[in-house]
Design an enzyme around this catalytic site. Structure first.
Site, mmCIF file in Angstrom:
data_model
loop_
_atom_site.group_PDB
_atom_site.id
_atom_site.type_symbol
_atom_site.label_atom_id
_atom_site.label_comp_id
_atom_site.label_asym_id
_atom_site.label_seq_id
_atom_site.Cartn_x
_atom_site.Cartn_y
_atom_site.Cartn_z
ATOM 1 N N ASP A 294 0.610 -1.410 0.065
ATOM 2 C CA ASP A 294 -0.213 -0.052 -0.206
ATOM 3 C C ASP A 294 0.672 1.435 0.048
ATOM 4 O O ASP A 294 2.210 1.498 0.528
ATOM 5 C CB ASP A 294 -1.149 -0.032 0.922
ATOM 6 C CG ASP A 294 -1.589 1.206 1.544
ATOM 7 O OD1 ASP A 294 -2.531 1.092 0.320
ATOM 8 O OD2 ASP A 294 -1.590 1.801 2.595
ATOM 9 N N ASP B 214 -0.115 5.375 0.923
ATOM 10 C CA ASP B 214 -0.131 6.104 1.520
ATOM 11 C C ASP B 214 -0.305 5.513 3.555
ATOM 12 O O ASP B 214 -1.033 4.792 3.566
ATOM 13 C CB ASP B 214 -1.826 7.062 1.905
ATOM 14 C CG ASP B 214 -2.152 7.857 3.016
ATOM 15 O OD1 ASP B 214 -0.837 8.341 3.257
ATOM 16 O OD2 ASP B 214 -2.957 7.313 2.906
#
Ligand code: B16
Ligand code: MG
Length: 212
Positions: free
Chosen positions: A8, A10
């Site tokens: 991922d 952020d």
């Protein structure tokens, strides 16, 4: 056997959540309401329009048309991009950079799996664009986390089956997405406390303890 690691963006690779929050807050204040800090963690991993709906829970004005909502999301994105434009390679820690390089040395393929439509811009700003073997982001999906689509696409771009991949996530929605896609999941930050995560890591470099 694990051959690929899907990250991922952020909250895992970079900490753009603070910029998302500041941008939503500014948009809210222009609409005349305040955004509570408590809302912040609910915005992790969810798409821009879903985030807008969460943010607008605090808005007590007349109901907004779809066109107006899209204009508000654009406004927030323009504010957000001003913060992103100021990012530099220093916004990625040495631990993140060195861990990614070590995973490559150990033979893993690495991909990005982010809900963001700004992911490639962020990777360029922090000088990571050349590091990932594949990028799956908000521009190639129709359903956002907890749907597994973004991670299934990342695995496909790496040329791997879901079972050969592990996802590293900071959001509950992201861990749910990984499990729905039949992948292993490692939680970091808040998601490190989530019982659906297969591994919980305190620090990014802890990945190297089990990805031998
Ligand atoms: P954008 P991730 C997510 O990134 C963010 O956590 C979430 O807050 C944001 O709404 C979403 O990207 C969409 O971002 O507005 O830039 O398209 O955690 O999936 O990397
Ligand atoms: Mg995240």
């Amino acid at each position: 056997m694990i051959k690929g690691v899907i990250f991922d963006l952020d909250g895992v690779i970079v900490f753009t959540d603070q910029f998302h929050f500041k941008a939503w807050k500014q948009m809210a204040s222009e609409l005349g309401f305040c955004l509570d800090e408590e809302v912040n963690h609910r915005l992790r991993g969810v798409s821009r329009m879903e985030s807008l709906d969460i943010v607008l829970e605090g808005y007590k004005g007349a109901s907004l048309s779809q066109k107006k909502k899209e204009a508000l999301a654009d406004k927030k994105n323009n504010i957000y991009r001003e913060f992103l434009a100021a990012m530099t390679p220093d916004d990625v820690t040495d631990q993140v950079r060195e861990t990614l390089a070590e995973l490559h040395r150990r033979g893993y393929r690495i991909a990005l799996g982010s809900s963001s439509k700004n992911a490639r811009f962020i990777l360029e700003k922090v000088a990571l664009a050349e590091v990932f073997d594949a990028v799956s982001d908000g521009t190639n999906i129709t359903k956002s986390k907890p749907d597994p689509e973004v991670f299934l696409k990342a695995a496909e771009y790496l040329g791997l089956c879901p079972k050969e991949c592990i996802v590293v996530e900071d959001a509950y929605a992201g861990i749910d997405a990984a499990k729905a896609g039949n992948m292993l999941a490692a939680g970091i930050g808040k998601a490190g406390e989530y019982d659906k995560a297969d591994y919980c890591i305190k620090k990014f470099e802890d990945l190297l303890d089990f990805l031998k």
